[in-house]
Structure formats: C-alpha cells, structure tokens
Design an enzyme around this catalytic site. Structure first.
Site, PDB file in Angstrom:
ATOM      1  N   GLU A 207     -12.515   2.823   3.370  1.00 12.58           N
ATOM      2  CA  GLU A 207     -11.709   3.109   4.562  1.00 12.58           C
ATOM      3  C   GLU A 207     -11.985   4.535   5.007  1.00 12.58           C
ATOM      4  O   GLU A 207     -11.800   5.480   4.226  1.00 12.58           O
ATOM      5  CB  GLU A 207     -10.226   2.933   4.244  1.00 12.58           C
ATOM      6  CG  GLU A 207      -9.334   3.153   5.458  1.00 12.58           C
ATOM      7  CD  GLU A 207      -7.868   2.846   5.160  1.00 12.58           C
ATOM      8  OE1 GLU A 207      -7.374   1.813   5.618  1.00 12.58           O
ATOM      9  OE2 GLU A 207      -7.225   3.652   4.470  1.00 12.58           O
TER      10      GLU A 207
ATOM     11  N   GLU B 102       0.830  -1.205   0.000  1.00 13.52           N
ATOM     12  CA  GLU B 102       0.000   0.000   0.000  1.00 13.52           C
ATOM     13  C   GLU B 102       0.866   1.257   0.000  1.00 13.52           C
ATOM     14  O   GLU B 102       1.636   1.496   0.934  1.00 13.52           O
ATOM     15  CB  GLU B 102      -0.929   0.022   1.228  1.00 13.52           C
ATOM     16  CG  GLU B 102      -1.856   1.247   1.225  1.00 13.52           C
ATOM     17  CD  GLU B 102      -2.839   1.285   2.382  1.00 13.52           C
ATOM     18  OE1 GLU B 102      -2.695   0.464   3.320  1.00 13.52           O
ATOM     19  OE2 GLU B 102      -3.738   2.140   2.343  1.00 13.52           O
TER      20      GLU B 102
HETATM   21  C1  LER Z   1      -3.147   4.376   6.725  1.00 10.36           C
HETATM   22  O1  LER Z   1      -3.121   5.723   6.389  1.00 10.36           O
HETATM   23  C2  LER Z   1      -3.910   3.578   5.746  1.00 10.36           C
HETATM   24  O2  LER Z   1      -4.315   4.046   4.706  1.00 10.36           O
HETATM   25  C3  LER Z   1      -4.203   2.182   6.085  1.00 10.36           C
HETATM   26  O3  LER Z   1      -4.882   1.558   5.052  1.00 10.36           O
HETATM   27  C4  LER Z   1      -2.974   1.425   6.516  1.00 10.36           C
HETATM   28  O4  LER Z   1      -3.147   0.060   6.292  1.00 10.36           O
HETATM   29 MN    MN Z   2      -5.442   2.756   3.290  1.00  7.78          MN
END
Ligand code: LER
Ligand code: MN
Length: 291
Positions: free
Chosen positions: A243, A149
């Site tokens: 998220e 990521e």
């Molecule tokens: C942290 O900023 C983030 O985007 C998460 O997805 C970390 O796994």
């Molecule tokens: Mn993230």
C-alpha cells in the site's frame, strides 16, 4: 517457499474503481507478478462487483477488499442511528466482497477515516462487539472474513493497535474476524512491533506493507527485517499487500483524508514492481533466518 500471496492496493494506480481504472490495476498486477489486487470500498452502494469479478477472471488475478466507514455511517458512534447505518454499510460491503469473488474484507470498517477529537465511549465499544457478532454471522454465510485494520491516532480513535483489533476479534469469538495490520500505522502506534505481532499470532490475517512515509519501500525508517522476521517466526502465511499513495494519483481530497502532502513517487508501475521484489526478498530472507 513462502505460501504468502502478494497484493497490490488499487490506490497505487487510481482512486476510482471504474472499468478503465480497474483495468489499469489488474494489468499492472499481472505484468509485475502480483497475485491479487485490493479494492478499497469507499461506498459499497456504488461499487461495480460484476465488473470486478469479470476482470478478475479475465486477468487471472484475485481480489481482496477494504472498507472505510464515514461520519454519517459510523459503527463506533454513540448515536444509535449513525451506528446502525455504519453496521448496514459493512453488511453491504460483505455482499459486494462476495459478489466480486473475494473472501477478505479488511480496512477500518468500524469508524470513519477521520481525526476524532474525543476518545471512543465504553458504550460504543460494547455495542461494537454485538455489531461484529451479527456481521460475523453474515460474513460466514457469505464465505467472507472481516479484517479490523488498526489505524494511527490521526485517522481513527477506535482501533489504533493490532492488540486492540485482536481484543475485539477475541470478544466477538468468531473465526470470521481477523486482525489487519499495517506497518505505516504500527510504526506510529506500537512500541514493540515484533512483540505486537507475536501477541496477535492467533488472529493476524492480513497485512499492509507500507513505508513510514508511504513512499518507496526501503526509503523510510521502517525496520523491515524486524517486521518480516516476526511474521516468519509466527508462521504467517496470509496475504501481504503493498500500500502506497501519491497525491498526484489520489487528487487533493483523498490525499487530504490521510494527510499526504508530498509526492514521493510519480510512476505507479515502478513503485509497485520495486515493492514486490522488496517484499519477496524480505520474506525469503526471513524464512532462511528462522529455518
Ligand atoms: C488508511 O490510512 C489505510 O491504511 C488504508 O489501508 C485504509 O483501508
Ligand atoms: Mn492500510
């Protein structure tokens, strides 16, 4: 019809993966219509994989995981002891992911969630290729794939663009690695988001849909049409996970890690339900536009 599966990040509801917390996340995902939940592994030694697999089965909701390194177990460190601990950290997370019944382990497993004050060294970059070659073999044996990521500059120094994530995937040369994109971070770091997505189409495997301020989708400055349009054009059929974070859910320590100083929402079910409708609509519209 889209093949994408939609995921709900656990942190929308809770920072603690206890059975009570996990039930809240699975219950919400099921009620709203998500396909899976993402479990963030902060410490692979303390995660209850058996409980997760049991609840996943009970609710009929899948699981994906994410992993963050930490300063004392940091694969990107030039200190070989700390880097080895970082690699072991990922090894454990692969096993935990497998035991949860999941097949995808994303997140910044390559470094701590930390504002680094220096750029990463070339030596660390070379060592990371070898480390991920070893990890990719373990992941293949476990039936797991590892996503890298790309985070913004204030949360990591090692991989901050999806292009850098793709570089590492290509150098390692294993299908067990993939690029994990997150629109919150891309919005900060990428100059041309559709172009960046096109350039990693061979290895993009997972995305986080997160608004520019990490609140309700559609209330920030993100060009969602451009993002979903690019996904449709490359024929992206992988997972799409919502998220979003609120300090009132995370508590001050976790919120501080990602510099979250304002509450942008207070009802996890509401933000999650609106996000799923928003993502589905954009995926449908983008599919129609490319058809
Ligand atoms: C942290 O900023 C983030 O985007 C998460 O997805 C970390 O796994
Ligand atoms: Mn993230």
């Amino acid at each position: 019809m889209t093949m994408n599966k939609f995921g709900l990040h656990m942190m929308v509801h809770t920072p603690d993966w206890t059975e009570a917390g996990a039930r809240r996340v699975f219950e919400s995902a099921k009620k709203i219509g998500y396909d899976f939940v993402e479990v963030l592994i902060f410490d692979p030694h303390t995660m209850d994989a058996a409980m997760t697999a049991r609840l996943s089965e009970e609710y009929g909701i899948g699981v994906a995981t994410g992993l963050c390194g930490k300063l004392s177990a940091d694969l990107s460190s030039t200190d070989p002891v700390i880097a080895k601990r970082g690699e072991d950290w990922v090894t454990h997370a692969i096993k935990v992911t497998r035991d949860m019944g999941a097949t995808m382990l994303g997140g910044p497993s390559f470094s701590a969630l930390h504002r680094y004050m220096l750029p990463p060294s070339e030596l660390a970059r070379e060592r990371a290729v070898d480390a991920y070659r070893r990890l990719a073999k373990q992941a293949e044996a476990a039936g797991v794939r590892i996503g890298l990521e790309a985070l913004n500059r204030y949360e990591s120094n090692f991989i901050t663009t999806v292009g850098q994530a793709a570089d590492l995937c290509r150098k390692v040369g294993s299908k067990a690695l993939f690029v994990h994109g997150d629109m919150f971070h891309m919005n900060i770091e990428e100059g041309d988001i559709p172009g960046a997505i096109e350039n990693v189409k061979d290895c993009l495997g997972y995305v986080h849909v997160a608004e520019s301020h990490r609140g309700y989708l559609g209330t920030g400055n993100t060009d969602w049409k451009a993002f979903f349009g690019a996904l449709a054009r490359i024929g992206y059929d992988g997972p799409i996970t919502f998220e979003s974070f609120s300090p009132s859910v995370l508590g001050p320590e976790m919120a501080g890690l990602i510099a979250l100083w304002r509450d942008l929402w207070s009802d996890p079910d509401d933000v999650a339900a609106k996000a799923l409708a928003f993502m589905r609509q954009h995926v449908r519209d983008a599919a129609t536009a490319v058809a």
